[in-house]
Design a protein around this motif. Structure first.
Motif, PDB file in Angstrom:
ATOM      1  N   HIS A  79      -3.745  -1.668  -1.724  1.00  0.00           N
ATOM      2  CA  HIS A  79      -4.121  -2.425  -2.913  1.00  0.00           C
ATOM      3  C   HIS A  79      -5.472  -1.952  -3.437  1.00  0.00           C
ATOM      4  O   HIS A  79      -5.656  -1.828  -4.665  1.00  0.00           O
ATOM      5  N   ARG A  80      -6.399  -1.661  -2.547  1.00  0.00           N
ATOM      6  CA  ARG A  80      -7.731  -1.206  -2.972  1.00  0.00           C
ATOM      7  C   ARG A  80      -7.662   0.154  -3.663  1.00  0.00           C
ATOM      8  O   ARG A  80      -8.467   0.433  -4.560  1.00  0.00           O
ATOM      9  N   ASP A  81      -6.711   0.999  -3.269  1.00  0.00           N
ATOM     10  CA  ASP A  81      -6.556   2.298  -3.922  1.00  0.00           C
ATOM     11  C   ASP A  81      -6.239   2.127  -5.410  1.00  0.00           C
ATOM     12  O   ASP A  81      -6.651   2.936  -6.241  1.00  0.00           O
ATOM     13  N   ARG A  82      -5.517   1.051  -5.741  1.00  0.00           N
ATOM     14  CA  ARG A  82      -5.138   0.795  -7.132  1.00  0.00           C
ATOM     15  C   ARG A  82      -6.122  -0.132  -7.845  1.00  0.00           C
ATOM     16  O   ARG A  82      -6.287  -0.054  -9.065  1.00  0.00           O
ATOM     17  N   ASN A  83      -6.741  -1.009  -7.076  1.00  0.00           N
ATOM     18  CA  ASN A  83      -7.638  -2.024  -7.627  1.00  0.00           C
ATOM     19  C   ASN A  83      -8.893  -2.097  -6.750  1.00  0.00           C
ATOM     20  O   ASN A  83      -8.970  -2.928  -5.841  1.00  0.00           O
ATOM     21  N   PRO A  84      -9.875  -1.243  -6.982  1.00  0.00           N
ATOM     22  CA  PRO A  84     -11.025  -1.135  -6.089  1.00  0.00           C
ATOM     23  C   PRO A  84     -11.775  -2.457  -5.904  1.00  0.00           C
ATOM     24  O   PRO A  84     -12.019  -3.196  -6.857  1.00  0.00           O
ATOM     25  N   TYR A  85     -12.116  -2.756  -4.655  1.00  0.00           N
ATOM     26  CA  TYR A  85     -12.955  -3.905  -4.322  1.00  0.00           C
ATOM     27  C   TYR A  85     -13.821  -3.531  -3.134  1.00  0.00           C
ATOM     28  O   TYR A  85     -13.485  -2.634  -2.355  1.00  0.00           O
ATOM     29  N   ASP A  86     -14.947  -4.241  -2.993  1.00  0.00           N
ATOM     30  CA  ASP A  86     -15.897  -3.919  -1.922  1.00  0.00           C
ATOM     31  C   ASP A  86     -16.290  -5.134  -1.092  1.00  0.00           C
ATOM     32  O   ASP A  86     -17.256  -5.077  -0.334  1.00  0.00           O
ATOM     33  N   LEU A  87     -15.544  -6.228  -1.236  1.00  0.00           N
ATOM     34  CA  LEU A  87     -15.855  -7.464  -0.516  1.00  0.00           C
ATOM     35  C   LEU A  87     -14.578  -8.074   0.024  1.00  0.00           C
ATOM     36  O   LEU A  87     -13.572  -8.146  -0.681  1.00  0.00           O
ATOM     37  N   VAL A  88     -14.627  -8.525   1.288  1.00  0.00           N
ATOM     38  CA  VAL A  88     -13.535  -9.282   1.895  1.00  0.00           C
ATOM     39  C   VAL A  88     -14.087 -10.579   2.453  1.00  0.00           C
ATOM     40  O   VAL A  88     -15.012 -10.571   3.273  1.00  0.00           O
ATOM     41  N   VAL A  89     -13.540 -11.698   1.995  1.00  0.00           N
ATOM     42  CA  VAL A  89     -13.835 -13.008   2.564  1.00  0.00           C
ATOM     43  C   VAL A  89     -12.992 -13.165   3.828  1.00  0.00           C
ATOM     44  O   VAL A  89     -11.769 -13.080   3.769  1.00  0.00           O
ATOM     45  N   LEU A  90     -13.643 -13.377   4.958  1.00  0.00           N
ATOM     46  CA  LEU A  90     -12.971 -13.496   6.253  1.00  0.00           C
ATOM     47  C   LEU A  90     -13.146 -14.939   6.733  1.00  0.00           C
ATOM     48  O   LEU A  90     -14.194 -15.318   7.248  1.00  0.00           O
ATOM     49  N   ALA A  91     -12.091 -15.738   6.558  1.00  0.00           N
ATOM     50  CA  ALA A  91     -12.233 -17.186   6.704  1.00  0.00           C
ATOM     51  C   ALA A  91     -11.847 -17.728   8.078  1.00  0.00           C
ATOM     52  O   ALA A  91     -11.157 -18.741   8.195  1.00  0.00           O
ATOM     53  N   ALA A 124     -17.901 -13.158   7.068  1.00  0.00           N
ATOM     54  CA  ALA A 124     -17.098 -14.041   7.900  1.00  0.00           C
ATOM     55  C   ALA A 124     -17.669 -15.448   8.021  1.00  0.00           C
ATOM     56  O   ALA A 124     -18.861 -15.685   7.800  1.00  0.00           O
ATOM     57  N   CYS A 125     -16.790 -16.375   8.372  1.00  0.00           N
ATOM     58  CA  CYS A 125     -17.197 -17.685   8.881  1.00  0.00           C
ATOM     59  C   CYS A 125     -16.512 -17.878  10.226  1.00  0.00           C
ATOM     60  O   CYS A 125     -15.664 -17.073  10.632  1.00  0.00           O
ATOM     61  N   LEU A 126     -16.872 -18.927  10.937  1.00  0.00           N
ATOM     62  CA  LEU A 126     -16.357 -19.168  12.281  1.00  0.00           C
ATOM     63  C   LEU A 126     -15.154 -20.100  12.255  1.00  0.00           C
ATOM     64  O   LEU A 126     -15.169 -21.136  11.598  1.00  0.00           O
ATOM     65  N   GLY A 127     -14.111 -19.722  12.996  1.00  0.00           N
ATOM     66  CA  GLY A 127     -12.955 -20.584  13.189  1.00  0.00           C
ATOM     67  C   GLY A 127     -13.011 -21.272  14.538  1.00  0.00           C
ATOM     68  O   GLY A 127     -13.893 -21.011  15.363  1.00  0.00           O
ATOM     69  N   ASN A 128     -12.046 -22.146  14.788  1.00  0.00           N
ATOM     70  CA  ASN A 128     -12.040 -22.898  16.039  1.00  0.00           C
ATOM     71  C   ASN A 128     -11.819 -22.009  17.254  1.00  0.00           C
ATOM     72  O   ASN A 128     -12.346 -22.282  18.341  1.00  0.00           O
ATOM     73  N   GLY A 195     -14.471 -21.951   4.200  1.00  0.00           N
ATOM     74  CA  GLY A 195     -14.628 -22.345   5.590  1.00  0.00           C
ATOM     75  C   GLY A 195     -13.285 -22.179   6.265  1.00  0.00           C
ATOM     76  O   GLY A 195     -12.283 -21.852   5.614  1.00  0.00           O
ATOM     77  N   HIS A 196     -13.219 -22.422   7.559  1.00  0.00           N
ATOM     78  CA  HIS A 196     -11.965 -22.148   8.258  1.00  0.00           C
ATOM     79  C   HIS A 196     -10.915 -23.231   8.055  1.00  0.00           C
ATOM     80  O   HIS A 196      -9.723 -22.935   7.919  1.00  0.00           O
ATOM     81  N   HIS A 197     -11.327 -24.483   8.017  1.00  0.00           N
ATOM     82  CA  HIS A 197     -10.366 -25.586   8.027  1.00  0.00           C
ATOM     83  C   HIS A 197      -9.970 -26.024   6.619  1.00  0.00           C
ATOM     84  O   HIS A 197     -10.770 -25.934   5.684  1.00  0.00           O
ATOM     85  N   GLN A 225     -15.172 -23.943  -8.367  1.00  0.00           N
ATOM     86  CA  GLN A 225     -13.836 -23.638  -8.898  1.00  0.00           C
ATOM     87  C   GLN A 225     -12.825 -23.272  -7.822  1.00  0.00           C
ATOM     88  O   GLN A 225     -11.617 -23.390  -8.046  1.00  0.00           O
ATOM     89  N   LEU A 226     -13.296 -22.805  -6.640  1.00  0.00           N
ATOM     90  CA  LEU A 226     -12.350 -22.314  -5.636  1.00  0.00           C
ATOM     91  C   LEU A 226     -12.855 -22.611  -4.231  1.00  0.00           C
ATOM     92  O   LEU A 226     -14.019 -22.366  -3.910  1.00  0.00           O
ATOM     93  N   TYR A 227     -11.946 -23.146  -3.400  1.00  0.00           N
ATOM     94  CA  TYR A 227     -12.203 -23.300  -1.965  1.00  0.00           C
ATOM     95  C   TYR A 227     -11.148 -22.497  -1.218  1.00  0.00           C
ATOM     96  O   TYR A 227      -9.940 -22.625  -1.475  1.00  0.00           O
ATOM     97  N   ILE A 228     -11.589 -21.666  -0.267  1.00  0.00           N
ATOM     98  CA  ILE A 228     -10.707 -20.787   0.498  1.00  0.00           C
ATOM     99  C   ILE A 228     -10.793 -21.164   1.974  1.00  0.00           C
ATOM    100  O   ILE A 228     -11.881 -21.417   2.498  1.00  0.00           O
ATOM    101  N   ASN A 229      -9.642 -21.181   2.664  1.00  0.00           N
ATOM    102  CA  ASN A 229      -9.645 -21.492   4.094  1.00  0.00           C
ATOM    103  C   ASN A 229      -8.463 -20.844   4.799  1.00  0.00           C
ATOM    104  O   ASN A 229      -7.554 -20.294   4.172  1.00  0.00           O
ATOM    105  N   GLY A 230      -8.479 -20.950   6.112  1.00  0.00           N
ATOM    106  CA  GLY A 230      -7.358 -20.548   6.955  1.00  0.00           C
ATOM    107  C   GLY A 230      -6.912 -21.733   7.790  1.00  0.00           C
ATOM    108  O   GLY A 230      -6.670 -22.804   7.290  1.00  0.00           O
ATOM    109  N   HIS A 231      -6.850 -21.521   9.107  1.00  0.00           N
ATOM    110  CA  HIS A 231      -6.443 -22.524  10.104  1.00  0.00           C
ATOM    111  C   HIS A 231      -4.951 -22.818  10.010  1.00  0.00           C
ATOM    112  O   HIS A 231      -4.263 -22.814  11.030  1.00  0.00           O
TER     113      HIS A 231
END
Length: 303
Positions: A79-91, A124-128, A195-197, A225-231
């Motif tokens: 995807h980056r080859d077609r749409n360059p980006y330099d940041l990854v949010v690691l949740a 990154a942020c910390l997960g459980n 955040g993770h949760h 406008q945006l909240y991103i999480n995993g868990h």
């Protein structure tokens, strides 16, 4: 701050572990309650044109070190080859199973080797799972995760990101005071919190009513406008709720779980992949991208 208030903040963080306390109700996939499922109108989607102000990717629950994580990493490179980006949010949940740094190579450095070699910065942020080893301190110190503490903020182009420690043992008193001060002082066009949760979710853990009460008034007041999480090991994008879109992107490599839908759900699925996000002057564009490079979801967030 009173002891009662401190206790609420700490237990609010524990709700991500599935505890039913202080009125929290763990929801089964697709289940909802009146208090946590506000009605929202559908959002019309149109593919944006022109160059974005910022592109970034978002992933969570990544650190399995197995073929699924490597497949996600490969898709991110393509995807980056077609749409360059330099940041990854690691949740969060960056290293399974217990945040042990002895697995940093297979759980992070190898799956994203090409991205790292190209200068892409992971934040990154910390997960459980991450706090199982020395409370996550080795990950905070690890240069590859670019963490400035257990909670911190940073700016990128027209956006400011606010990174949270949503674990039960977080410094909730200090963190919430910091978050409100940072949000109140931010002049950024786009405000993104992660955040993770989860806060809103139709997955295994469900909507966290404690977090809804804790965070959403601030998000509304300061126009987050945006909240991103995993868990939750699934993908779910909400319709905007009081101006905030909630994006679950826990599809980075850990074993998937089923996900349902709620009245506010714009899209939900269980498949490996990542989220690709573009920020424009007047809108934010979200895509869910699978390991086969297909776009399985896309949605727009107004400024």
């Amino acid at each position: 701050m009173s002891f009662k208030r401190r206790r609420f903040l700490i237990i609010g963080g524990l709700t991500g572990l599935g505890l039913a306390v202080f009125g929290k109700q763990v929801l089964r996939p697709g289940q909802s309650t009146t208090a946590t499922t506000p009605e929202v109108p559908p959002l019309q989607v149109a593919t944006p044109t022109g160059q974005p102000l910022l592109r970034f990717a978002a992933i969570a629950d990544t650190g399995s070190g197995d073929r699924n994580q490597f497949a996600v990493g490969k898709a991110m490179v393509q995807h980056r080859d077609r749409n360059p980006y330099d940041l990854v949010v690691l949740a969060g949940d960056n290293i399974y199973n217990s945040g042990e740094m002895s697995r940093i190579q297979v759980a992070f450095e190898e799956p994203y080797q090409k991205l790292l070699q190209a200068g892409v910065k992971f934040r990154a942020c910390l997960g459980n799972h991450d706090i199982r080893t020395e409370n996550g301190d080795p990950q905070v110190r690890y240069t590859g995760f670019n963490m400035q503490g257990r909670f911190y903020s940073y700016k990128a182009e027209a956006a400011q990101f606010f990174v949270l420690d949503t674990n039960g043992n977080a410094d909730w008193k200090g963190q919430m005071a910091w978050l409100e001060q940072e949000l109140s002082q931010s002049q950024a066009l786009w405000k993104v919190v992660y955040g993770h949760h989860p806060i809103y979710s139709s997955g295994h853990y469900g909507t966290d009513s404690g977090f809804v009460k804790l965070f959403t008034p601030l998000f509304k007041k300061y126009r987050v406008q945006l909240y991103i999480n995993g868990h939750e090991h699934d993908y779910e994008r909400s319709q905007p709720i009081d101006g905030t879109t909630y994006l679950v992107t826990g599809i980075g490599g850990a074993t998937l779980r089923p996900v349902g839908k709620s009245s506010w759900t714009a899209a939900s699925t269980s498949r490996f992949g990542f989220s690709a996000i573009e920020l424009y002057r007047d809108r934010l564009f979200i895509q869910g991208i699978g390991t086969d490079n297909t776009v399985f979801d896309q949605g727009m967030v107004p400024v």
